[in-house]
Scaffold this active site. Structure first.
Site: not given
Length: 234
Positions: A147, A151
């Protein structure tokens, strides 16, 4: 157009855009949940379209955006909110396939949406792209490699794209909604509606406004009540 608009942050942003006077294209995989959001917008005297969409399918993304522009004549704002976080754990335990699955939605899906929307925005000489990123891109906590990497890449893509299209009056920024309560973050007590002012502000930036920036937790925002939303004049 808001991706991942069926729940959580995307739902709240879509409702916020509608309250601000935008006609909202609701895009996500779950058509039944999208229909519920559309009903909420309709009940509040707003307008929307439902577009079932898996952003990891680049060809489906292209067709969907082309249809939106064919129907409405333009696409003023793209809010890339769709995201997953289903590959948690140490790097040694997360499979490459699981890692790639997160990138397929959070990064490559976002890229596909930008890629499909940009020709229409550049031709129109106007566009605002709002990429929903995360503080995870900076904190890089253990167990969140997939994750956090996705990002961080979104932030880098935001900066590079902003430089490419600034002369075309297309402004591209990323935002962190903060630690709000969602399916991915169920322990928070902060409602996802907290993300709405940042998203609306970035979507309604005036020509020559900031671009290539990452706004975290509303810390850099001007006085929000002074924003002049001018959706319908374009």
């Amino acid at each position: 157009m808001v991706t991942g608009a069926s729940r959580g942050i995307g739902r709240e942003i879509a409702l916020g855009f509608a309250r601000a006077g935008a006609h909202v294209i609701l895009a996500a995989r779950d058509e039944s949940l999208l229909a519920t959001v559309a009903s909420e917008i309709d009940d509040a005297a707003g307008t929307s379209d439902v577009v079932p969409l898996d952003v990891s399918n680049a060809e489906a993304v292209r067709r969907a955006i082309d249809r939106v522009v064919a129907r409405h004549g333009r696409l003023d704002v793209l809010c890339n909110n769709a995201g997953v976080s289903n590959a948690r754990g140490p790097v040694a335990e997360v499979s490459p396939e699981a890692f790639a699955g997160v990138q397929a939605v959070n990064l490559i899906g976002l890229f596909a949406c930008c890629h499909a929307a940009l020709p229409h925005m550049v031709d129109a000489g106007h566009g605002r792209i709002v990429n929903v990123s995360s503080g995870a891109a900076i904190m890089c906590n253990p167990g969140e490699s997939a994750y956090a990497a996705s990002k961080a890449a979104v932030n880098a893509l935001t900066i590079a794209l902003a430089k490419e299209v600034e002369a075309s009056n297309v402004l591209v920024n990323a935002m962190s909604p903060g630690s709000v309560k969602t399916d991915m973050n169920p322990t928070s007590d902060v409602p996802p509606s907290e993300a709405v002012p940042t998203a609306v502000w970035l979507a309604s930036l005036p020509d020559g406004g900031p671009t290539g920036r990452f706004y975290r937790f509303m810390q850099e925002l001007p006085m929000l009540p002074e924003i002049d939303l001018d959706w319908k004049s374009r």
